[in-house]
Design a protein around this motif. Structure first.
Motif, PDB file in Angstrom:
ATOM      1  N   ARG A  73     -21.988 -12.273   4.901  1.00 52.62           N
ATOM      2  CA  ARG A  73     -21.378 -13.757   4.998  1.00 52.62           C
ATOM      3  C   ARG A  73     -20.366 -13.977   6.001  1.00 52.62           C
ATOM      4  O   ARG A  73     -19.412 -12.901   6.127  1.00 52.62           O
ATOM      5  CB  ARG A  73     -20.810 -14.287   3.550  1.00 52.62           C
TER       6      ARG A  73
ATOM      7  N   ARG B 138     -36.276   0.616  -1.060  1.00 59.04           N
ATOM      8  CA  ARG B 138     -36.566  -0.440  -2.104  1.00 59.04           C
ATOM      9  C   ARG B 138     -36.813  -0.013  -3.397  1.00 59.04           C
ATOM     10  O   ARG B 138     -36.447  -0.772  -4.289  1.00 59.04           O
ATOM     11  CB  ARG B 138     -37.978  -0.777  -1.298  1.00 59.04           C
TER      12      ARG B 138
ATOM     13  N   PHE C  41     -28.957 -12.255   2.072  1.00 59.05           N
ATOM     14  CA  PHE C  41     -29.281 -11.099   1.129  1.00 59.05           C
ATOM     15  C   PHE C  41     -30.377 -10.166   1.551  1.00 59.05           C
ATOM     16  O   PHE C  41     -31.214 -10.471   2.339  1.00 59.05           O
ATOM     17  CB  PHE C  41     -29.901 -11.780  -0.272  1.00 59.05           C
ATOM     18  N   GLY C  42     -30.141  -8.918   1.317  1.00 55.73           N
ATOM     19  CA  GLY C  42     -31.246  -7.748   1.720  1.00 55.73           C
ATOM     20  C   GLY C  42     -32.193  -7.948   0.721  1.00 55.73           C
ATOM     21  O   GLY C  42     -32.246  -8.689  -0.414  1.00 55.73           O
ATOM     22  N   PRO C  43     -33.130  -7.153   0.650  1.00 54.07           N
ATOM     23  CA  PRO C  43     -34.495  -7.406  -0.152  1.00 54.07           C
ATOM     24  C   PRO C  43     -34.122  -6.713  -1.571  1.00 54.07           C
ATOM     25  O   PRO C  43     -35.150  -6.737  -2.217  1.00 54.07           O
ATOM     26  CB  PRO C  43     -35.626  -6.467   0.798  1.00 54.07           C
TER      27      PRO C  43
ATOM     28  N   GLY D 224     -28.664 -13.163 -14.543  1.00 48.10           N
ATOM     29  CA  GLY D 224     -28.639 -13.411 -12.722  1.00 48.10           C
ATOM     30  C   GLY D 224     -27.759 -12.382 -12.068  1.00 48.10           C
ATOM     31  O   GLY D 224     -28.104 -11.332 -12.271  1.00 48.10           O
ATOM     32  N   LEU D 225     -27.183 -12.810 -11.239  1.00 44.70           N
ATOM     33  CA  LEU D 225     -26.619 -11.787 -10.189  1.00 44.70           C
ATOM     34  C   LEU D 225     -24.952 -11.515 -10.561  1.00 44.70           C
ATOM     35  O   LEU D 225     -24.243 -12.712 -10.783  1.00 44.70           O
ATOM     36  CB  LEU D 225     -26.469 -12.368  -8.647  1.00 44.70           C
TER      37      LEU D 225
ATOM     38  N   TYR E 199     -24.227  -6.963  -5.273  1.00 47.19           N
ATOM     39  CA  TYR E 199     -24.504  -7.332  -6.716  1.00 47.19           C
ATOM     40  C   TYR E 199     -25.693  -6.590  -7.430  1.00 47.19           C
ATOM     41  O   TYR E 199     -26.188  -5.631  -6.942  1.00 47.19           O
ATOM     42  CB  TYR E 199     -25.299  -8.661  -6.705  1.00 47.19           C
TER      43      TYR E 199
ATOM     44  N   LEU F 180     -21.399  -9.845  -9.569  1.00 41.78           N
ATOM     45  CA  LEU F 180     -20.802  -9.074  -8.549  1.00 41.78           C
ATOM     46  C   LEU F 180     -20.128  -7.869  -9.028  1.00 41.78           C
ATOM     47  O   LEU F 180     -19.331  -7.778  -9.718  1.00 41.78           O
ATOM     48  CB  LEU F 180     -19.373  -9.968  -7.854  1.00 41.78           C
TER      49      LEU F 180
ATOM     50  N   GLU G  18     -23.247 -19.458   4.026  1.00 44.27           N
ATOM     51  CA  GLU G  18     -24.250 -18.907   3.170  1.00 44.27           C
ATOM     52  C   GLU G  18     -24.290 -17.672   3.089  1.00 44.27           C
ATOM     53  O   GLU G  18     -23.606 -16.792   3.983  1.00 44.27           O
ATOM     54  CB  GLU G  18     -25.610 -19.429   4.063  1.00 44.27           C
ATOM     55  N   GLN G  19     -24.639 -16.862   1.843  1.00 45.16           N
ATOM     56  CA  GLN G  19     -24.586 -15.533   1.793  1.00 45.16           C
ATOM     57  C   GLN G  19     -26.071 -14.916   2.152  1.00 45.16           C
ATOM     58  O   GLN G  19     -27.197 -15.547   1.705  1.00 45.16           O
ATOM     59  CB  GLN G  19     -24.493 -15.114   0.475  1.00 45.16           C
TER      60      GLN G  19
ATOM     61  N   GLN H  97     -28.514  -7.118 -10.361  1.00 48.50           N
ATOM     62  CA  GLN H  97     -29.413  -8.282 -10.930  1.00 48.50           C
ATOM     63  C   GLN H  97     -29.988  -7.882 -12.095  1.00 48.50           C
ATOM     64  O   GLN H  97     -31.153  -6.844 -12.082  1.00 48.50           O
ATOM     65  CB  GLN H  97     -30.383  -8.808  -9.862  1.00 48.50           C
TER      66      GLN H  97
ATOM     67  N   LEU I  83     -28.509  -5.403  -5.132  1.00 44.96           N
ATOM     68  CA  LEU I  83     -28.655  -6.602  -3.767  1.00 44.96           C
ATOM     69  C   LEU I  83     -27.547  -6.528  -3.054  1.00 44.96           C
ATOM     70  O   LEU I  83     -26.492  -6.769  -3.679  1.00 44.96           O
ATOM     71  CB  LEU I  83     -28.900  -8.106  -4.346  1.00 44.96           C
TER      72      LEU I  83
END
Lengths: 111, 116
Positions: B94, B9, B107-109, B42-43, B35, B45, B104-105, B37, B90
């Motif tokens: 998908r 994390r 996402f991990g935390p 934003g995010l 990604y 790639l 939908e994608q 962030q 992140l």
């Protein structure tokens, strides 16, 4: 290059107020997704809109895809503190299938 | 319950160190993404993978590489970390198939990396 402009970037409102977040582009997207992200977590999908002019409702949230599939909006009615978070729009690239994200809108709803 | 997990994390590294960020998904998804962030951006790639051993550059691949030796695992590598790579990273996965726009994608935390 496809870009998405999201506005406003920050929004701080009182509980019970209404708000709208906008997502605009000069490019056409095959579909558009809205995600919500809470602190310490990854984004989670709220909705996907596909057809120009489409409107989708998720409880107090209303999502609209523009007729030309270049823009979208998220409207929240009677906002609650639980709506607090980062809202991200993401367009699906016409030829690539990749997601193109807007800058995000940080929403704070005060009790 | 679908899950994307990331190895750390929080991570603090020094300039010049080699950094590995690991991502594992348990949904048997073909596509995986990395990604970064940053506030107000934003995010963005970095790299993505359509399948095992396949990788494609995203919008900001410079300074990064990736590895996908197994379907469930996608690793992001910073060969020589620099301070401008301090960011939230992140990972997402998908399912492929069907109309692209519908999928939908997940996402991990996220991993918050600080490079000193």
């Amino acid at each position: 290059t496809q870009l998405l402009e999201q506005s406003p970037q920050f929004l701080s409102i009182q509980e019970g107020e209404n708000l709208t977040v906008y997502c605009n582009s000069s490019s056409v997207f095959s579909s558009l997704q809205w995600y919500r992200q809470e602190p310490g977590e990854g984004p989670v999908l709220l909705v996907t809109v596909v057809t120009g002019g489409e409107v989708k409702k998720l409880k107090r949230l209303t999502f609209q895809f523009g007729d030309a599939r270049k823009d979208s909006s998220l409207h929240i009615t009677a906002a609650q503190p639980g709506d607090t978070g980062l809202y991200l729009c993401a367009g699906v690239g016409s030829n690539t299938g990749k997601l193109i994200f807007g800058q995000g809108t940080t929403l704070q709803v005060k009790p | 319950d679908v899950k994307v997990t990331q190895s750390s994390r929080y991570l603090v590294k020094r300039t010049g160190e080699k950094v590995f960020l690991e991502c594992v998904q348990d949904m048997d998804h073909e596509n995986m993404f990395w990604y970064r962030q940053d506030p107000g951006l934003g995010l963005r790639l970095i790299y993505f993978s359509y399948d095992v051993k396949m990788k494609e550059k995203g919008d900001i691949p410079e300074g990064y590489s990736v590895s996908r030796e197994k379907k469930e695992r996608f690793s992001l590598i910073l060969e020589s970390a620099s301070t401008n790579q301090t960011s939230m990273y992140l990972c997402a996965s998908r399912m492929t198939g069907g109309p692209t726009g519908y999928n939908e994608q997940f996402f991990g935390p996220g991993t918050r990396l600080t490079v000193l």
